[in-house]
Design a protein around this motif. Structure first.
Motif, mmCIF file in Angstrom:
data_model
loop_
_atom_site.group_PDB
_atom_site.id
_atom_site.type_symbol
_atom_site.label_atom_id
_atom_site.label_comp_id
_atom_site.label_asym_id
_atom_site.label_seq_id
_atom_site.Cartn_x
_atom_site.Cartn_y
_atom_site.Cartn_z
ATOM 1 N N LYS A 23 0.815 -1.309 -0.007
ATOM 2 C CA LYS A 23 0.071 0.135 0.072
ATOM 3 C C LYS A 23 0.881 1.181 0.057
ATOM 4 N N HIS A 24 0.499 2.135 -0.960
ATOM 5 C CA HIS A 24 1.361 3.591 -0.952
ATOM 6 C C HIS A 24 0.273 4.623 -1.045
ATOM 7 N N ILE A 25 0.761 5.672 -0.468
ATOM 8 C CA ILE A 25 -0.244 6.973 -0.463
ATOM 9 C C ILE A 25 0.295 7.735 -1.692
ATOM 10 N N PHE A 26 -0.922 8.067 -2.421
ATOM 11 C CA PHE A 26 -0.507 8.971 -3.486
ATOM 12 C C PHE A 26 -1.880 9.879 -3.205
ATOM 13 N N GLU A 27 -1.403 11.156 -2.653
ATOM 14 C CA GLU A 27 -2.496 11.886 -2.237
ATOM 15 C C GLU A 27 -3.068 12.919 -3.411
ATOM 16 N N MET A 28 -4.080 13.548 -3.411
ATOM 17 C CA MET A 28 -4.704 14.218 -4.394
ATOM 18 C C MET A 28 -3.931 15.570 -4.828
ATOM 19 N N GLY A 29 -3.695 15.934 -5.968
ATOM 20 C CA GLY A 29 -2.953 17.123 -6.336
ATOM 21 C C GLY A 29 -1.297 16.673 -6.340
ATOM 22 N N GLU A 30 -0.882 15.787 -6.126
ATOM 23 C CA GLU A 30 0.528 15.286 -6.107
ATOM 24 C C GLU A 30 0.910 14.569 -7.161
ATOM 25 N N VAL A 31 2.197 14.716 -7.694
ATOM 26 C CA VAL A 31 2.766 14.085 -8.877
ATOM 27 C C VAL A 31 3.669 12.919 -8.475
ATOM 28 N N LEU A 32 3.228 11.676 -9.061
ATOM 29 C CA LEU A 32 4.224 10.549 -8.692
ATOM 30 C C LEU A 32 4.783 10.228 -9.888
ATOM 31 N N THR A 33 6.001 9.647 -9.674
ATOM 32 C CA THR A 33 6.979 9.469 -10.810
ATOM 33 C C THR A 33 7.038 7.982 -10.557
ATOM 34 N N LEU A 34 6.742 7.234 -11.619
ATOM 35 C CA LEU A 34 7.013 5.635 -11.635
ATOM 36 C C LEU A 34 7.845 5.342 -12.922
ATOM 37 N N ASP A 39 9.971 5.724 -15.778
ATOM 38 C CA ASP A 39 9.939 7.140 -16.833
ATOM 39 C C ASP A 39 8.536 7.846 -17.099
ATOM 40 N N MET A 40 7.671 7.641 -16.017
ATOM 41 C CA MET A 40 6.599 8.360 -16.215
ATOM 42 C C MET A 40 6.280 8.998 -14.961
ATOM 43 N N ASP A 41 5.653 10.084 -15.099
ATOM 44 C CA ASP A 41 5.134 11.176 -14.360
ATOM 45 C C ASP A 41 3.438 11.139 -14.407
ATOM 46 N N ILE A 42 3.096 11.148 -13.155
ATOM 47 C CA ILE A 42 1.379 10.967 -12.971
ATOM 48 C C ILE A 42 1.125 11.839 -12.087
ATOM 49 N N GLN A 43 0.203 12.812 -12.727
ATOM 50 C CA GLN A 43 -0.602 13.673 -11.986
ATOM 51 C C GLN A 43 -1.890 13.326 -11.558
ATOM 52 N N SER A 44 -2.021 13.583 -10.080
ATOM 53 C CA SER A 44 -3.483 13.164 -9.602
ATOM 54 C C SER A 44 -4.339 14.552 -9.345
ATOM 55 N N PHE A 45 -5.470 14.478 -9.513
ATOM 56 C CA PHE A 45 -6.425 15.650 -9.422
ATOM 57 C C PHE A 45 -7.937 15.075 -8.857
ATOM 58 N N GLY A 46 -8.480 15.994 -8.175
ATOM 59 C CA GLY A 46 -9.717 15.749 -7.448
ATOM 60 C C GLY A 46 -10.657 15.732 -8.277
ATOM 61 N N VAL A 47 -11.924 14.968 -8.407
ATOM 62 C CA VAL A 47 -12.938 15.287 -9.179
ATOM 63 C C VAL A 47 -14.338 15.139 -8.228
ATOM 64 N N SER A 48 -15.281 15.606 -8.653
ATOM 65 C CA SER A 48 -16.699 15.614 -8.092
ATOM 66 C C SER A 48 -17.521 14.569 -8.002
ATOM 67 N N HIS A 49 -17.402 13.563 -7.089
ATOM 68 C CA HIS A 49 -18.242 12.555 -7.053
ATOM 69 C C HIS A 49 -18.591 12.061 -5.579
ATOM 70 N N ASP A 50 -19.496 11.147 -5.637
ATOM 71 C CA ASP A 50 -20.142 10.587 -4.029
ATOM 72 C C ASP A 50 -19.134 9.470 -3.817
ATOM 73 N N ALA A 51 -17.798 9.829 -3.918
ATOM 74 C CA ALA A 51 -17.134 8.831 -2.994
ATOM 75 C C ALA A 51 -16.213 9.649 -1.922
ATOM 76 N N VAL A 52 -15.401 9.169 -1.277
ATOM 77 C CA VAL A 52 -14.724 9.800 0.003
ATOM 78 C C VAL A 52 -13.883 10.889 -0.751
ATOM 79 N N ALA A 53 -12.987 10.389 -1.355
ATOM 80 C CA ALA A 53 -11.887 11.203 -2.040
ATOM 81 C C ALA A 53 -11.634 10.841 -3.301
ATOM 82 N N PRO A 54 -12.497 11.030 -4.146
ATOM 83 C CA PRO A 54 -12.194 10.214 -5.660
ATOM 84 C C PRO A 54 -11.208 11.346 -6.460
ATOM 85 N N GLN A 55 -10.370 10.684 -6.993
ATOM 86 C CA GLN A 55 -9.178 11.202 -7.873
ATOM 87 C C GLN A 55 -8.909 10.564 -9.059
ATOM 88 N N PHE A 56 -8.711 11.347 -10.175
ATOM 89 C CA PHE A 56 -8.385 10.587 -11.412
ATOM 90 C C PHE A 56 -6.699 11.253 -11.792
#
Length: 271
Positions: free
Chosen positions: A107-118, A120-137
């Motif tokens: 289990k790894h924490i990847f918080e909303m609004g952060e950038v994760l590097t895996l 050679d790939m950078d992944i930007q997370s962002f919050g969305v408006s959905h009826d889940a606890v803390a949905p992010q795409f």
């Protein structure tokens, strides 16, 4: 298996997209990941084989939120393959007990609004408006290429449209046709949920959102998370093309509108 050229972009397949289950595969020369596991492990393996890939090759799984159509197979795949898993802390806490035991070291924490590097790939997370606890795409970056996943949201803010502008490829939600939903068999409280600000994008709303995000780089727009009860693939496709054409955008010239399916993987396309 074909090796990717280091400068040649990366590859993506929507293994499944719809109200019954969601799973997307993304690969670069150094990393292979899944986003969500909303189907059984057996079905996901079958879909991977459709694109000539195997689950044993996957390095990581990203989780968007805790709804069943996004996490159904998560526990099984975690235990079977020992893969690294990423989600924000609130989502980890909200996962249902049906997921089963997952080792803490996976289990790894990847918080909303952060950038994760895996790799050679950078992944930007962002919050969305959905009826889940803390949905992010997520928005995926490899060299100069970008792929954006944006479903399970009731609306797209101006800030988000700016953040995600001019990607090479999009997976955008076209969940329901407004009239089919309103006239359909769903109870009123469920219709209200879907139509609300924490629900899902309609065909029209998805098209209007993406019309403000496409740019010169954009080559592919995939329509995702279609409701099996309140939408028709051809209707979603026609709505997207019509609205984008009315906005003076280069439908079928500078970019293509493409479909996804809940049961058949899309081609493994090059971003």
């Amino acid at each position: 298996m074909t090796e990717l050229n280091e400068q040649g972009g990366f590859r993506v397949s929507m293994l499944a997209s719809g109200s019954s289950g969601n799973c997307t595969y993304i690969e670069t020369p150094k990393k292979k990941i899944l986003v969500d596991c909303g189907l059984s492990g057996k079905k996901i393996q079958s879909l991977m084989h459709e694109i000539d890939r195997d689950l044993s090759e996957v390095d990581a799984i990203l989780v968007t939120h805790e709804h069943r159509d996004h996490i159904h197979g998560l526990g099984v795949l975690a235990r079977r393959y020992g893969v690294d898993l990423y989600a924000n802390e609130a989502t980890w806490k909200a996962l249902p007990t049906t997921v089963g035991q997952i080792k803490n070291e996976q289990k790894h924490i990847f918080e909303m609004g952060e950038v994760l590097t895996l790799g050679d790939m950078d992944i930007q997370s962002f919050g969305v408006s959905h009826d889940a606890v803390a949905p992010q795409f997520y928005s995926f970056h490899y060299h100069n290429k970008q792929f954006v996943m944006l479903t399970d949201t009731g609306y797209v803010s101006d800030r988000l449209r700016g953040l995600l502008k001019n990607a090479d490829a999009y997976l955008i939600e076209s969940n329901h046709d407004l009239e089919l939903l309103r006239m359909g068999r769903y109870p009123w409280n469920l219709k209200q949920r879907i139509l609300g600000d924490q629900g899902h994008l309609s065909n029209d709303d998805g098209a209007l959102a993406v019309s403000e995000m496409v740019g010169d780089k954009t080559k592919r727009i995939y329509l995702g998370h279609l409701s099996q009860d309140n939408n028709i693939k051809s209707l979603a496709h026609e709505t997207m093309e019509t609205i984008l054409s009315e906005k003076g955008l280069g439908v079928n010239h500078t970019f293509k509108v493409l479909d996804t399916d809940p049961y058949v993987a899309t081609e493994l396309f090059k971003v």
